[in-house]
Design an enzyme around this catalytic site. Structure first.
Site, short mmCIF file in Angstrom:
data_model
loop_
_atom_site.label_atom_id
_atom_site.label_comp_id
_atom_site.label_asym_id
_atom_site.label_seq_id
_atom_site.Cartn_x
_atom_site.Cartn_y
_atom_site.Cartn_z
N HIS A 190 -37.57 -67.35 12.16
CA HIS A 190 -38.55 -68.21 12.84
C HIS A 190 -38.41 -68.12 14.36
CE1 HIS A 190 -35.51 -71.76 12.57
NE2 HIS A 190 -35.49 -71.29 13.80
N ASP A 194 -33.71 -67.22 9.62
CA ASP A 194 -34.80 -66.85 8.71
C ASP A 194 -35.96 -66.18 9.46
OD1 ASP A 194 -36.08 -68.94 10.02
OD2 ASP A 194 -36.45 -70.14 8.23
N GLU A 229 -42.00 -71.21 10.85
CA GLU A 229 -41.20 -70.71 9.75
C GLU A 229 -41.88 -69.49 9.12
OE1 GLU A 229 -38.36 -71.63 9.56
OE2 GLU A 229 -38.06 -73.78 9.76
N ASP A 258 -40.66 -76.67 21.27
CA ASP A 258 -40.81 -77.55 20.11
C ASP A 258 -40.03 -78.85 20.29
OD1 ASP A 258 -38.33 -76.31 19.98
OD2 ASP A 258 -38.81 -75.11 18.22
P1 PGA Z 1 -29.77 -71.23 17.67
O1 PGA Z 1 -31.21 -71.59 17.13
O2 PGA Z 1 -29.95 -70.67 19.04
O3 PGA Z 1 -29.03 -72.51 17.66
O4 PGA Z 1 -29.20 -70.22 16.72
C1 PGA Z 1 -32.26 -70.68 17.29
C2 PGA Z 1 -33.43 -71.08 16.44
O5 PGA Z 1 -33.26 -71.64 15.34
O6 PGA Z 1 -34.58 -70.80 16.85
#
Ligand code: PGA
Length: 228
Positions: free
Chosen positions: A146, A144, A151, A75
């Site tokens: 995702h 959450d 999301e 992304d």
């Molecule tokens: P993080 O992010 O590795 O910084 O926890 C993961 C994500 O939000 O997909």
């Protein structure tokens, strides 16, 4: 039927070593060459940083080459400059690509500043297909639940597209923007859940107590989906 394997390790560093070794093993076993590129899906975020450090070590020690590897990032934020320190382009170059021997032309990242965003997303899917699909998709997960910027509520067959970030994600990512919610981009281009699930193999890295409940949900969902 697709099966899930859960590997539980004690510490963040153990996860990084395990993941990096696994990626190296898969690339070496594939025997990539000029007519045979290994395709690797990659995430940003705090979680994969240790894994990238280990992979860089393997490269520097002469134990791994990315010369015949094509990468596809999950992304990118919409409408922040490519060279903004928090763009995913900057993240990937600073934390990984500039330290290894990948050909920049083979390191694919969605362009969050594309004039025609939908075309950019459709072209990304075509590029993945033209590369023979993704061999190993490495990902993280948000608190959450995702995956990439899909999301909660995203379709399980979704493809690459523009998404609005959930408030939880904006809050989680504010730490990268000086804690200022108004500076966090509110939209991103992201591969879909279907794009990830098309990969021959998916490896999701989950670390930190704040993601324990998310992991629990993943396991329960996977367990019940086996009986459908
Ligand atoms: P993080 O992010 O590795 O910084 O926890 C993961 C994500 O939000 O997909």
């Amino acid at each position: 039927m697709q099966s899930m394997r859960l590997v539980i390790l004690d510490k963040y560093d153990d996860v990084s070593v395990w993941a990096a070794k696994y990626i190296r093993r898969r690339i070496l076993a594939f025997k990539p060459g000029p007519d045979r590129y290994f395709t690797l899906g990659l995430p940003t975020g705090s979680t994969p940083l240790g894994t990238y450090k280990k992979l860089i070590e393997y490269y520097k020690a002469g134990n791994l080459s990315f010369k015949y590897v094509k990468t596809f990032n999950m992304d990118e934020y919409v409408a922040i400059p490519r060279d903004h320190p928090e763009s995913y382009h900057s993240f990937m170059w600073n934390n990984f690509f500039k330290h290894i021997d990948i050909d920049p032309a083979n390191a694919n990242i969605l362009d969050g500043n594309a004039v025609d965003v939908q075309k950019e997303c459709d072209d990304y899917e075509k590029k993945i297909a033209a590369a023979g699909g993704i061999e190993l998709f490495v990902g993280g997960i948000g608190p959450d639940g995702h995956i990439a910027f899909n999301e909660p509520g995203s379709s399980l067959v979704s493809r690459t597209r523009i998404k609005s970030l959930a408030q939880d994600t904006i809050l989680a990512n504010a730490r990268f923007f000086g804690g200022d919610l108004s500076k966090v981009p509110h939209q991103a281009l992201t591969v879909g859940v279907g794009t990830v699930m098309d990969a021959r193999e998916v490896m999701i890295l989950i670390t930190g107590a704040h993601k324990a409940f998310t992991l629990h949900k993943v396991i329960v969902f996977n367990d019940t989906s086996l009986y459908r």
